[in-house]
Design an enzyme around this catalytic site. Structure first.
Site, PDB file in Angstrom:
ATOM      1  N   GLU A 357       0.681  -1.272  -0.002  1.00  0.00           N
ATOM      2  CA  GLU A 357       0.015   0.059   0.052  1.00  0.00           C
ATOM      3  C   GLU A 357       0.765   1.298  -0.079  1.00  0.00           C
ATOM      4  O   GLU A 357       0.703   2.101   0.941  1.00  0.00           O
ATOM      5  CB  GLU A 357      -1.059   0.041   1.296  1.00  0.00           C
ATOM      6  CG  GLU A 357      -1.951  -1.062   1.154  1.00  0.00           C
ATOM      7  CD  GLU A 357      -2.828  -1.094   2.287  1.00  0.00           C
ATOM      8  OE1 GLU A 357      -4.203  -1.377   2.157  1.00  0.00           O
ATOM      9  OE2 GLU A 357      -2.453  -1.051   3.648  1.00  0.00           O
TER      10      GLU A 357
HETATM   11  C1  TNX Z   1      -4.644  -4.250   4.840  1.00  0.00           C
HETATM   12  S1  TNX Z   1      -2.977  -6.815   4.153  1.00  0.00           S
HETATM   13  C2  TNX Z   1      -3.249  -3.935   5.258  1.00  0.00           C
HETATM   14  C3  TNX Z   1      -3.026  -3.751   6.733  1.00  0.00           C
HETATM   15  C4  TNX Z   1      -4.315  -3.500   7.669  1.00  0.00           C
HETATM   16  C5  TNX Z   1      -5.327  -4.640   6.926  1.00  0.00           C
HETATM   17  C6  TNX Z   1      -6.514  -4.648   7.916  1.00  0.00           C
HETATM   18  C7  TNX Z   1      -1.911  -5.588   4.230  1.00  0.00           C
HETATM   19  C8  TNX Z   1      -0.558  -5.828   3.479  1.00  0.00           C
HETATM   20  N1  TNX Z   1      -2.191  -4.284   4.505  1.00  0.00           N
HETATM   21  O1  TNX Z   1      -2.450  -2.586   6.838  1.00  0.00           O
HETATM   22  O2  TNX Z   1      -3.920  -3.578   8.857  1.00  0.00           O
HETATM   23  O3  TNX Z   1      -5.707  -4.490   5.847  1.00  0.00           O
HETATM   24  O4  TNX Z   1      -7.414  -5.609   7.624  1.00  0.00           O
END
Ligand code: TNX
Length: 541
Positions: A357
């Site tokens: 992300e």
């Molecule tokens: C996605 S899964 C994220 C996390 C959040 C999560 C909450 C991922 C690599 N990144 O930063 O905590 O969703 O469900």
């Protein structure tokens, strides 16, 4: 190959001639394909008093042959281990300590050259051909003897978990229970389907102390899991002391989501966690999430920001903060220092660099950052793991890509990378079970116990063959999880299902019989005092 007839013959021999055990166990023999392990359903005897059987184990073993009767554990029982092998002595003591408290028996661990007389347990290690793998084991239980054999200590440790599950759940209770303790007779030969069977704990959004982490590790151990992924840093917190950048923990670790209390592990505490996991044959995979999810670092050191201004500590649950400043030399120094220190403290082969992300870097900046982090980890002797997104980068094929959603893992698999599966809609332990679950999120849907269990790794990603799947992992993100009780509630019962998906063959397991096995485990969790979700899908007893 061990056929049913073979197994029966073996048990007969064991009864009269226990010393023959090592001769009968061959680490090289294949587990027979297609042997039915389901046996009679556990339904009819599903009462709290009914003793567990070899058909109520989770994860389900590869081969089970049950026999009538059982081994009665008595006051005079001892655990015999090979002499001159302190590691196996430790495994013996691990089981003895767990059982001592409940039975009141001494259960001494006795190093010995020979197999014991009747009435005892016997752990043995046979070197040689590892067709059962490092974690496979053979367990033969007759009225006279419990014989556990494996090609490595890790296999013995996994087999010990099977033994624990074969005694009634009351053995786990803090109050002393009256004898007799009977272990059902039969033979189990077992090995895992996947090499990576893990769970992740996010200690960045909310901090969990060493005792909570140890409990988490013990739950993994009980279900034969072997990877503990520790998500140590994120926007809301930095949880490991880095000596060369102490403010990361001191400032970046000072708070948590919602302004809740922060915290961080000292180097000594982190070492304690590693050692605890090691003693349970679990590899710790530390994650330093980079270059995004880095607000805690950016608020601790202004120089890590492109504009030289530190943003405030972040206590919300939204993402989208700035990434580390890709163009600055100091960023490279920071990455090098942090990776070096984490690598020094971590004996396992892996270092997770996050990589998820990132919206504030250009694709080019992102890809070269990931490649730099990978080279740095490699220079310090570590194999990188990263979330799906790193699959787009140009990395050596040793880099492990962890699928959660998105196209990166499929692209990476095509390039030859091993993939760990954490499909959010199946494995995310922070997803609510249903709309009325008090904690958790729901962006990946609601995950009832059945949804978390009823899937197969080979069907998740189109074009990713079983050989490229290293295994499965269930992450517990903690934006909404603040206490041990909440943690337990989100983990149980779903963790048991993920463990079985990672360990057991696809053939022979299914929701209709699994839910009855699972119901029995509820009795055990209650004995442990766990606060677990009593899903209406499970026929709890
Ligand atoms: C996605 S899964 C994220 C996390 C959040 C999560 C909450 C991922 C690599 N990144 O930063 O905590 O969703 O469900």
């Amino acid at each position: 190959m061990l056929t049913k007839r073979h197994a029966a013959a073996w048990i007969r021999i064991l009864m009269v001639f226990p010393a023959a055990v090592p001769l009968l166990i061959s680490c090289g023999s294949e587990i027979p394909a297609g042997e039915p392990t389901a046996g009679p359903s556990v339904t009819p005897s599903n009462t709290p008093e009914a003793p567990p059987t070899m058909h109520s184990l989770i994860p389900k073993p590869a081969f089970v042959h049950t026999l009538d009767g059982g081994f009665a554990l008595t006051e005079s029982a001892a655990i015999y281990v090979p002499s001159g092998n302190p590691e196996i002595e430790d495994i013996g003591r691990y089981l003895s300590t767990i059982w001592q408290g409940d039975t009141g028996f001494a259960l001494p661990v006795i190093p010995s050259e020979a197999a014991p007389d009747s009435g005892n347990l016997y752990f043995t290690l046979e070197g040689g051909d590892p067709a059962l793998g490092d974690e496979g084991y053979t367990l033969a239980i007759s009225p006279d003897l419990v014989a556990l054999a494996a090609c490595s200590p890790a296999g013995l440790f996994r087999g010990v978990q099977t033994l624990r599950q074969l005694l009634p759940a009351a053995i786990e209770s803090p109050e002393r229970q009256p004898a007799p303790w009977v272990i059902p007779a039969g033979v189990i030969r077992d090995k895992p389907r996947f090499a990576w069977r893990g769970a992740m704990l996010d200690v960045a959004r909310h901090f969990f102390g060493v005792d909570d982490v140890k409990a988490f590790i013990d739950w993994l151990a009980f279900y034969k899991m072997n990877r503990f992924h520790l998500h140590l840093t994120d926007d809301q917190g930095w949880r490991l002391m880095i000596r060369s950048w102490p403010l990361l923990a001191q400032t970046g670790g000072s708070t948590a989501v919602g302004g809740d209390p922060g915290g961080f592990y000292t180097r000594e505490e982190y070492a304690e966690i590693i050692a605890y996991a090691q003693s349970r044959y679990i590899t710790v995979v530390p994650e330093i999430d980079m270059p995004g999810h880095a607000n805690a670092a950016l608020s601790s050191y202004p120089e890590l920001n492109c504009d030289g201004v530190a943003p405030p500590l972040h206590t919300g649950i939204d993402t989208g903060s700035q990434a580390l400043c890709a163009g600055k030399d100091i960023t490279q120094t920071f990455v090098d220092d942090v990776i070096r220190e984490v690598a020094e403290l971590t004996p396992g082969p892996y270092l997770h660099i996050g990589g998820d992300e990132v919206s504030t870097l250009s694709p080019g900046e992102y890809l070269s950052f990931v490649a730099f982090a990978q080279r740095t980890a490699e220079a310090y002797g570590k194999q990188v793991v990263g979330w799906d997104e790193i699959g787009a980068a140009d990395l050596p094929t040793t880099a492990v890509v962890q699928y959660w959603s998105g196209p990166g893992a499929v692209a990476a698999a095509r390039k030859g990378h091993p993939v760990v599966l954490s499909p959010a809609s199946r494995t995310y332990l922070d997803m609510k079970y249903n709309p009325s679950t008090e904690w958790g999120l729901n962006w990946a849907g609601y995950i009832e116990v059945r949804t978390a269990y009823e899937w197969d790794p080979a069907d998740i990603l189109d074009g990713v063959a079983e050989e490229q799947i290293l295994g499965v992992e269930a992450p517990l993100w903690t934006e909404t999880i603040r206490t041990r009780g909440q943690m337990e509630y989100m983990i149980f019962p779903r963790l048991a299902g993920i463990a079985e998906i990672g360990w057991s063959a696809a053939d022979g397991r299914g929701w209709d019989e699994y839910r009855f096995r699972l119901a029995r485990h509820g009795v055990r969790w209650a004995a442990w005092g766990l606060h677990f979700y009593r899903s209406p899908q499970v026929p709890w007893i």
